[in-house]
Design a protein around this motif. Structure first.
Motif, PDB file in Angstrom:
ATOM      1  N   ASN A 186       1.877  -0.791   1.069  1.00 53.34           N
ATOM      2  CA  ASN A 186       0.948  -1.659   1.786  1.00 53.34           C
ATOM      3  C   ASN A 186      -0.522  -1.287   1.637  1.00 53.34           C
ATOM      4  O   ASN A 186      -1.373  -1.931   2.253  1.00 53.34           O
ATOM      5  N   MET A 187      -0.837  -0.277   0.828  1.00 51.07           N
ATOM      6  CA  MET A 187      -2.223   0.144   0.725  1.00 51.07           C
ATOM      7  C   MET A 187      -2.693   0.074  -0.723  1.00 51.07           C
ATOM      8  O   MET A 187      -1.895  -0.060  -1.653  1.00 51.07           O
ATOM      9  N   THR A 188      -3.994   0.182  -0.896  1.00 50.48           N
ATOM     10  CA  THR A 188      -4.583   0.266  -2.231  1.00 50.48           C
ATOM     11  C   THR A 188      -4.752   1.742  -2.583  1.00 50.48           C
ATOM     12  O   THR A 188      -4.670   2.616  -1.713  1.00 50.48           O
ATOM     13  N   PRO A 189      -4.997   2.054  -3.858  1.00 45.09           N
ATOM     14  CA  PRO A 189      -5.206   3.461  -4.206  1.00 45.09           C
ATOM     15  C   PRO A 189      -6.305   4.131  -3.382  1.00 45.09           C
ATOM     16  O   PRO A 189      -6.141   5.267  -2.917  1.00 45.09           O
ATOM     17  N   GLY A 190      -7.431   3.439  -3.184  1.00 47.49           N
ATOM     18  CA  GLY A 190      -8.532   4.039  -2.424  1.00 47.49           C
ATOM     19  C   GLY A 190      -8.143   4.367  -0.993  1.00 47.49           C
ATOM     20  O   GLY A 190      -8.396   5.479  -0.494  1.00 47.49           O
ATOM     21  N   GLU A 208       5.350   8.399   0.680  1.00 46.15           N
ATOM     22  CA  GLU A 208       6.143   7.491  -0.151  1.00 46.15           C
ATOM     23  C   GLU A 208       5.504   6.123  -0.315  1.00 46.15           C
ATOM     24  O   GLU A 208       5.060   5.504   0.651  1.00 46.15           O
ATOM     25  N   ASP A 209       5.503   5.657  -1.555  1.00 45.03           N
ATOM     26  CA  ASP A 209       5.094   4.302  -1.895  1.00 45.03           C
ATOM     27  C   ASP A 209       3.834   3.848  -1.161  1.00 45.03           C
ATOM     28  O   ASP A 209       3.828   2.814  -0.482  1.00 45.03           O
ATOM     29  N   PRO A 210       2.732   4.581  -1.305  1.00 42.66           N
ATOM     30  CA  PRO A 210       1.501   4.119  -0.661  1.00 42.66           C
ATOM     31  C   PRO A 210       0.972   2.831  -1.269  1.00 42.66           C
ATOM     32  O   PRO A 210       0.328   2.046  -0.587  1.00 42.66           O
ATOM     33  N   ILE A 211       1.276   2.608  -2.573  1.00 39.34           N
ATOM     34  CA  ILE A 211       0.778   1.408  -3.247  1.00 39.34           C
ATOM     35  C   ILE A 211       1.927   0.637  -3.875  1.00 39.34           C
ATOM     36  O   ILE A 211       3.041   1.148  -4.007  1.00 39.34           O
ATOM     37  N   ALA A 212       1.642  -0.588  -4.277  1.00 34.12           N
ATOM     38  CA  ALA A 212       2.651  -1.435  -4.909  1.00 34.12           C
ATOM     39  C   ALA A 212       3.131  -0.796  -6.221  1.00 34.12           C
ATOM     40  O   ALA A 212       2.349  -0.150  -6.925  1.00 34.12           O
ATOM     41  N   PRO A 213       4.420  -0.981  -6.571  1.00 31.95           N
ATOM     42  CA  PRO A 213       4.970  -0.335  -7.764  1.00 31.95           C
ATOM     43  C   PRO A 213       4.648  -1.095  -9.045  1.00 31.95           C
ATOM     44  O   PRO A 213       5.514  -1.355  -9.874  1.00 31.95           O
ATOM     45  N   LEU A 365      -0.280 -11.070   6.372  1.00 32.01           N
ATOM     46  CA  LEU A 365      -1.541 -11.700   5.983  1.00 32.01           C
ATOM     47  C   LEU A 365      -2.722 -10.971   6.605  1.00 32.01           C
ATOM     48  O   LEU A 365      -2.611 -10.395   7.691  1.00 32.01           O
ATOM     49  N   ARG A 366      -3.822 -10.995   5.911  1.00 35.22           N
ATOM     50  CA  ARG A 366      -5.065 -10.506   6.501  1.00 35.22           C
ATOM     51  C   ARG A 366      -5.641 -11.596   7.405  1.00 35.22           C
ATOM     52  O   ARG A 366      -5.170 -12.737   7.406  1.00 35.22           O
ATOM     53  N   ASP A 367      -6.666 -11.252   8.174  1.00 38.55           N
ATOM     54  CA  ASP A 367      -7.182 -12.242   9.116  1.00 38.55           C
ATOM     55  C   ASP A 367      -7.952 -13.359   8.433  1.00 38.55           C
ATOM     56  O   ASP A 367      -8.355 -14.328   9.089  1.00 38.55           O
ATOM     57  N   ASP A 368      -8.150 -13.262   7.119  1.00 39.58           N
ATOM     58  CA  ASP A 368      -8.762 -14.390   6.403  1.00 39.58           C
ATOM     59  C   ASP A 368      -7.699 -15.289   5.786  1.00 39.58           C
ATOM     60  O   ASP A 368      -8.018 -16.259   5.079  1.00 39.58           O
ATOM     61  N   GLY A 369      -6.419 -14.983   6.025  1.00 37.07           N
ATOM     62  CA  GLY A 369      -5.321 -15.806   5.532  1.00 37.07           C
ATOM     63  C   GLY A 369      -4.779 -15.397   4.181  1.00 37.07           C
ATOM     64  O   GLY A 369      -3.797 -15.978   3.715  1.00 37.07           O
ATOM     65  N   SER A 370      -5.381 -14.395   3.552  1.00 34.76           N
ATOM     66  CA  SER A 370      -4.893 -13.957   2.227  1.00 34.76           C
ATOM     67  C   SER A 370      -3.749 -12.968   2.372  1.00 34.76           C
ATOM     68  O   SER A 370      -3.518 -12.374   3.439  1.00 34.76           O
ATOM     69  N   ILE A 371      -2.996 -12.801   1.283  1.00 35.12           N
ATOM     70  CA  ILE A 371      -1.871 -11.871   1.285  1.00 35.12           C
ATOM     71  C   ILE A 371      -2.411 -10.439   1.423  1.00 35.12           C
ATOM     72  O   ILE A 371      -3.317 -10.026   0.688  1.00 35.12           O
ATOM     73  N   SER A 372      -1.828  -9.681   2.332  1.00 35.74           N
ATOM     74  CA  SER A 372      -2.331  -8.332   2.590  1.00 35.74           C
ATOM     75  C   SER A 372      -2.060  -7.396   1.433  1.00 35.74           C
ATOM     76  O   SER A 372      -2.911  -6.597   1.026  1.00 35.74           O
ATOM     77  N   LEU A 373      -0.853  -7.479   0.869  1.00 37.01           N
ATOM     78  CA  LEU A 373      -0.451  -6.564  -0.209  1.00 37.01           C
ATOM     79  C   LEU A 373      -1.148  -6.964  -1.513  1.00 37.01           C
ATOM     80  O   LEU A 373      -1.030  -8.104  -1.951  1.00 37.01           O
ATOM     81  N   ARG A 374      -1.856  -6.017  -2.127  1.00 35.65           N
ATOM     82  CA  ARG A 374      -2.631  -6.363  -3.331  1.00 35.65           C
ATOM     83  C   ARG A 374      -2.398  -5.326  -4.435  1.00 35.65           C
ATOM     84  O   ARG A 374      -2.342  -4.167  -4.206  1.00 35.65           O
TER      85      ARG A 374
END
Length: 374
Positions: A186-190, A208-213, A365-374
């Motif tokens: 659910n997070m980005t590398p940063g 474990e799995d901090p970012i998408a695989p 979703l983020r509060d702007d309506g976009s997908i949270s996972l990136r």
């Protein structure tokens, strides 16, 4: 001995494969491609014509035939093959009247350590769940640290809340209990690098799995800048994908799933890859069913670098109703069965009472309506 029949059953989110031989032996296996079990079922049924009449003991040959038959890749394909592979090894064990772990090299330990996955909830609720688990005998716990509400928080607020949650759990259970941290991609590398530094003093068992695989290189960036043991691989499908994580991603624990990464045949090889790099194995086992749990225990008995097996309690339906008995868990450890095959039997009548579980597809979703996972 020849394969006489192949049948499939979808129960909850699991695909169960049942193979029967002409001398009456029955083997079962489970695909954990839980998002789309019907897709895995179609794969299994596509191999039915090939398997009928074949010698079930030639497991390695069958694995390679199925995987190379169309040179296609994907979770449904290898998930389906994984369930067939487990069933064939179950038959092999019964044919030779010995557990699968004996066929794979014999015991390296007397029992298999379990790691209980904690329910989500408020900070206080999760800390209480952790203490209850420790009091029940578990020496390893896994926390789903990142929860749905974190997606709409601002960066500093989110990091602060995640750190406070993990600190509350550590304060609850003390230092004599291992705590694995699951971020669920659910997070980005940063963000991941910041969080890893912030929780380092709490000494998590793994991160474990901090970012998408999606990228071995991106995961390697997080690993290079973190001082916490890294874990990944629950979505990986074969030894070739695991090779890249083992060699290039800076992982310390790999997370293969017997129902997704090729069954016994491939997992033994994947574990050996990790062993050659002094990496441990923490298999992905939730939300697996009881057949995959039993299969993992067979591997845990004979794989030297098997660290701990994640688990949810299986003493209630659906788990408890589709097998003759669930795997025995005492004081935080699984007993290793001496019965031939994988150690449990499929309850077909019980399974027929339960169909496919079809929860709604949800994405944060983020509060702007976009997908949270990136």
């Amino acid at each position: 001995m020849k394969i006489e029949n192949l049948e499939t059953f979808i129960v909850d989110s699991w695909l169960i494969t049942k193979i029967t031989t002409d001398n009456g032996l029955i083997g079962v296996g489970e695909s954990t491609f839980f998002g789309w079990p019907r897709a895995a079922e179609e794969v299994v049924l596509s191999f039915r014509k090939y398997l009928i009449g074949k010698d079930p003991l030639n497991v390695e040959h069958h694995w390679n035939f199925m995987y190379r038959s169309k040179s296609m890749r994907g979770g449904s394909i290898v998930g389906g093959i994984s369930s067939i592979d487990q069933a064939l090894w179950d038959i092999k064990g019964k044919y030779f009247d010995t557990p699968v772990w004996q066929l794979l090299g014999g015991k390296v330990r007397d029992k298999v350590r379990a790691m209980l996955c904690l329910p989500t909830g408020t900070c206080d609720e999760v800390a209480k769940h952790a203490l209850d688990a420790k009091n029940a005998g578990f020496t390893a716990l896994k926390v789903f640290l990142y929860q749905h509400g974190h997606s709409t928080m601002r960066h500093s607020e989110r990091i602060n809340d995640l750190v406070e949650r993990l600190q509350a759990i550590r304060d609850s259970v003390g230092w004599d209990c291992d705590i694995g941290v699951e971020i669920h991609r659910n997070m980005t590398p940063g963000d991941s690098i910041v969080l890893a530094k912030e929780i380092e003093h709490i000494r998590p068992y793994f991160f474990e799995d901090p970012i998408a695989p999606d990228s071995v290189l991106s995961f390697g960036e997080v690993s290079e800048k973190s001082n916490i043991p890294m874990a990944a691989g629950e979505r990986n499908l074969n030894i070739w994908e695991f090779r890249e994580y083992v060699e290039k991603a800076g992982v310390h624990y790999i997370r293969p799933d017997v129902g997704l990464a090729g069954g016994f045949t491939h997992l033994k090889k994947i574990c050996a890859l990790a062993e050659a790099h002094h990496q441990g194995v923490i298999p992905h086992a939730v939300p697996s069913g009881p057949i995959a749990t039993a299969a993992h225990i067979q591997l845990g008995a004979c794989v030297p670098n098997w660290e701990v097996q994640e688990h949810i309690i299986e003493d209630k339906p659906v788990h408890s109703k589709i097998v003759n008995k669930i795997s025995t868990l005492k004081n935080g450890f699984f007993e290793i069965p001496d019965t031939p095959g994988i150690g449990i039997e499929f309850n077909e009548d019980g399974a027929k009472k339960y169909g496919l579980s079809s929860p709604d597809m949800k994405v944060d979703l983020r509060d702007d309506g976009s997908i949270s996972l990136r």
